[in-house]
Design a protein around this motif. Structure first.
Motif, short mmCIF file in Angstrom:
data_model
loop_
_atom_site.label_atom_id
_atom_site.label_comp_id
_atom_site.label_asym_id
_atom_site.label_seq_id
_atom_site.Cartn_x
_atom_site.Cartn_y
_atom_site.Cartn_z
N LEU A 1 -31.66 26.00 -43.64
CA LEU A 1 -30.52 25.33 -43.23
C LEU A 1 -29.16 25.32 -44.18
O LEU A 1 -28.18 25.49 -43.78
CB LEU A 1 -30.54 24.18 -42.36
CG LEU A 1 -31.74 24.18 -41.26
CD1 LEU A 1 -32.10 22.71 -40.91
CD2 LEU A 1 -31.30 25.02 -40.14
N LYS B 1 -25.81 27.18 -44.38
CA LYS B 1 -24.35 26.58 -44.22
C LYS B 1 -23.59 27.01 -45.45
O LYS B 1 -22.28 27.04 -45.46
CB LYS B 1 -24.60 25.20 -44.15
CG LYS B 1 -23.36 24.13 -44.13
CD LYS B 1 -22.76 24.23 -42.84
CE LYS B 1 -21.90 23.08 -42.76
NZ LYS B 1 -21.20 23.07 -41.17
N SER C 1 -21.12 28.17 -41.56
CA SER C 1 -21.64 27.68 -40.01
C SER C 1 -22.75 27.01 -39.96
O SER C 1 -23.79 27.29 -40.90
CB SER C 1 -21.46 29.03 -39.50
OG SER C 1 -21.73 28.94 -37.94
N ASP C 2 -23.19 26.35 -39.18
CA ASP C 2 -24.34 25.44 -38.88
C ASP C 2 -25.25 26.57 -38.18
O ASP C 2 -25.24 27.41 -36.97
CB ASP C 2 -24.21 24.41 -37.88
CG ASP C 2 -25.26 23.80 -37.63
OD1 ASP C 2 -26.07 23.19 -38.54
OD2 ASP C 2 -25.74 23.72 -36.43
#
Length: 132
Positions: A20, A24, A29-30
């Motif tokens: 994650l 990012k 962006s997530d």
């Protein structure tokens, strides 16, 4: 962790918090938000974004390489090294999404400790309840 194949090339992927973070940092962006945008692709195939899938694979592969203490190429270098990428390969897409689902969306319900009311089984108010 699982090993997938992109064309004839094996790629180890691991869906972790580190993936994650890498996603990012690299793509601004997530990752989970991008996956949620594609949740209705069966109803609306225009929501399918192959680049998000490639980015997801890269982030999970980089997370796996970190756990193995191996250097990992930048996204552009990694993509350019892929011999071929069949976007119609259902096995690949299934394996990637299964790894993401198992790693990022674990319910954890099986491993949750059960808490007892104070005074049950010899527990005291100032002590945490015992696991069964």
């Amino acid at each position: 962790m699982r090993e997938i194949r992109i064309g004839s090339q094996p790629v180890r992927v691991r869906a972790t918090a580190l993936a994650l973070l890498y996603y990012k940092q690299e793509f601004k962006s997530d990752l989970l938000g991008d996956l949620m945008k594609m949740q209705n692709i069966e109803k609306d195939p225009t929501q399918f974004d192959i680049m998000s899938i490639i980015q997801l694979i890269w982030a999970m592969a980089k997370a796996d390489s970190y756990s193995c203490n191996k250097p990992f190429p930048s996204f552009i270098e990694w993509v350019s090294a892929l011999e071929n990428f069949d976007i119609t390969d259902r096995t690949l897409m299934t394996e990637v999404m299964e790894e993401a689902a198992e790693g990022f969306f674990r319910s954890g319900a099986k491993n949750k400790p059960k808490f007892e009311k104070p005074g049950q089984n010899g527990s005291h108010r100032n002590q945490p309840p015992r696991r069964r």
